[in-house]
Enzyme design. Structure first.
Site, mmCIF file in Angstrom:
data_model
loop_
_atom_site.group_PDB
_atom_site.id
_atom_site.type_symbol
_atom_site.label_atom_id
_atom_site.label_comp_id
_atom_site.label_asym_id
_atom_site.label_seq_id
_atom_site.Cartn_x
_atom_site.Cartn_y
_atom_site.Cartn_z
ATOM 1 N N SER A 279 -70.978 14.578 -48.324
ATOM 2 C CA SER A 279 -72.385 14.443 -47.968
ATOM 3 C C SER A 279 -73.038 13.250 -48.678
ATOM 4 C CB SER A 279 -73.082 15.770 -48.298
ATOM 5 O OG SER A 279 -74.239 15.886 -47.551
ATOM 6 N N HIS A 420 -71.223 22.089 -42.524
ATOM 7 C CA HIS A 420 -71.330 21.042 -43.536
ATOM 8 C C HIS A 420 -70.865 21.602 -44.882
ATOM 9 C CE1 HIS A 420 -73.154 17.353 -45.075
ATOM 10 N NE2 HIS A 420 -73.797 18.058 -45.991
HETATM 11 C C1 GTR Z 1 -79.242 16.281 -46.322
HETATM 12 C C2 GTR Z 1 -79.303 14.844 -45.913
HETATM 13 C C3 GTR Z 1 -77.948 14.352 -45.578
HETATM 14 C C4 GTR Z 1 -76.892 14.772 -46.585
HETATM 15 C C5 GTR Z 1 -77.147 16.125 -47.209
HETATM 16 C C6 GTR Z 1 -76.429 16.424 -48.520
HETATM 17 O O1 GTR Z 1 -80.473 16.839 -46.555
HETATM 18 O O2 GTR Z 1 -80.157 14.746 -44.811
HETATM 19 O O3 GTR Z 1 -77.976 12.950 -45.423
HETATM 20 O O4 GTR Z 1 -76.733 13.827 -47.563
HETATM 21 O O5 GTR Z 1 -78.471 16.335 -47.491
HETATM 22 O O6 GTR Z 1 -76.136 15.545 -49.315
HETATM 23 O O7 GTR Z 1 -76.205 17.606 -48.769
#
Ligand code: GTR
Length: 440
Positions: A279, A420
């Site tokens: 991420s 995710h």
């Molecule tokens: C989210 C963001 C993403 C990603 C994520 C993370 O809120 O929009 O770009 O980086 O966080 O790092 O968990």
């Protein structure tokens, strides 16, 4: 004054069966939050775009050889990313001190040697340090190849091993055992699902991690307590204002300092270091790998916008949204491209291309639509012409592969089922990829 919840008809008197639908709604809301409203999630609505050509030099000439790429074009693209996306960085500090603060040769039931190292930077206004945790497999011959990556919540969260020092840094999320942004004993091992340490060790790899918040706390004012308040010149000695760099370039700069340490550690094969990140830390891993060629393999796990995904697709998270929500992640110039991705002098396939000819792996997840899985794949594919200059094959397929079917030679790619996250499936692919490229 607020009324008591029960007198407003809040369903406290309901049976568990009756409450269940309320929880279901809550979980749907949580899930919906992963895909905020008002953004495009439809392939049919991706705007028409033309990607910048990695092999056309700034003067318009065609780059036709690996040496031209290495000697001039690579540097041009790197500067464009510095100027327009991530910003610059300081150089290697003259004063860098490594202190092994603890060592246990019988950690994890004898599976590993565990070391904790403080990396102390001097040469700025005050001393500044980052804590590195390393597990080295006991069962090995010679120095071990290594995976390294930042963790989100402190080194103590990757394993329940009580020998790991509790982080003293500001912790972003006051959950999973952190209270008022400080770690507590209850936080130990809370991220262990993302860190299959025993599996990694049994495959013969060492694993190193540091908490990214040691380098810069992840919030808009975090720079005040991070290295961006500390270093004022870049690697050429030119002035480096706060907005000339970014949290991502600060985090990635410190990854290089960890390599500086690892090169001194006889237990580690510093020619075989694989960098990975998830991420926002996947974005950091890509920029870290682009700017530091001592990382022999670079792995992006669900890195999305500002990471592996093509910005011009504006699918899911957009440049405007990321700059608004996380104004500290990128350099100031990046916000000039809010709602205007087509004007960017680079796109993210060129970031992946900066790893060439080193192996790079891009991973996506089906439910992670916010990160634009297809945009991550297309980006990986559009990096192929640069790998071809070196005679290396990239993803090797023209369309996104089916779910849970890894593809690629020097550019690995998979999209797996699920959300995710970093899963055992992801790790299984990274371990196989490293085995193949490290000739194991
Ligand atoms: C989210 C963001 C993403 C990603 C994520 C993370 O809120 O929009 O770009 O980086 O966080 O790092 O968990």
């Amino acid at each position: 004054m607020l009324e008591p919840l029960a007198s407003r008809g809040y369903p406290f008197s309901m049976s568990p069966q009756k409450i269940a639908p309320f929880f279901a709604v809550f979980f749907i809301m949580l899930h919906a939050d992963a895909q905020p409203k008002g953004f495009n999630y439809d392939e049919a609505n991706v705007p028409a775009y033309t990607l910048p050509a990695p092999l056309i030099a700034n003067d318009g000439s065609q780059v036709t050889s690996a040496s031209q790429w290495q000697q001039s074009r690579r540097g041009e693209i790197l500067s464009l990313f510095e100027q327009s996306v991530y910003g610059r960085k300081p150089g290697k500090p003259d004063e860098l001190q490594f202190t092994v603060t603890s060592q246990d040769n019988n950690a994890l039931g004898g599976l590993a040697r565990r070391k904790q190292i403080t990396i102390l930077f001097e040469g700025g206004d005050r001393p500044f340090s980052v804590n590195l945790l390393v597990y080295i497999p006991t069962n090995r011959t010679g120095p071990a190849p290594l995976f390294i990556g930042y963790n989100f919540n402190g080194n103590h969260t990757i394993q329940s091993d009580p020998g790991i020092d509790l982080s003293k840094s500001w912790i972003r999320r006051s959950e999973n055992g952190a209270i008022n942004h400080r770690a507590t004993e209850a936080a130990r091992g809370t991220s262990s699902k993302r860190w299959p340490v025993e599996t990694i060790l049994k495959r013969g790899y060492a694993i190193a991690t540091a908490y990214y918040g040691d380098v810069e706390p992840d919030h808009a004012e975090g720079w005040k307590d991070g290295i961006r308040a500390f270093y004022k010149t870049d690697e050429n000695g030119d002035p480096l204002a706060l907005t000339d760099w970014s949290a991502i370039s600060a985090w990635s700069w410190a990854l290089s300092r960890m390599v500086d340490y690892l090169e001194t550690d006889a237990d580690i094969d510093s020619n075989r270091i694989a960098l990975l990140g998830h991420s926002r830390l996947g974005k950091t891993a890509l920029w870290g790998g682009a700017t530091e060629e001592r990382f022999a393999i670079v792995i992006s796990n669900d890195s999305g916008c500002g990471g592996a995904a093509l910005s011009r697709r504006a699918f899911g998270e957009t440049v405007q949204r990321i700059n608004t929500n996380f104004p500290h992640w990128f350099c100031e110039t990046f916000s000039l491209y809010n709602g205007n991705e087509g004007a960017l002098p680079v796109d993210q396939h060129e970031l992946i291309a900066l790893m060439a000819p080193r192996p790079v792996y891009i991973a996506s997840a089906v439910e992670d639509v916010w990160a634009d899985p297809n945009g991550e794949f297309l980006s990986a594919r559009a990096a192929e012409p640069v790998y071809a200059l070196f005679g290396k094959e990239g993803v090797g397929v023209t369309t996104q592969p089916t779910v849970n079917t890894p593809v690629g030679d020097f550019i690995g790619y998979h999209i797996r089922t699920g959300k995710h996250d970093v899963t055992d499936y992801d790790w299984a692919q990274y371990l196989d990829f490293a085995d193949r490229h490290f000739d194991r």
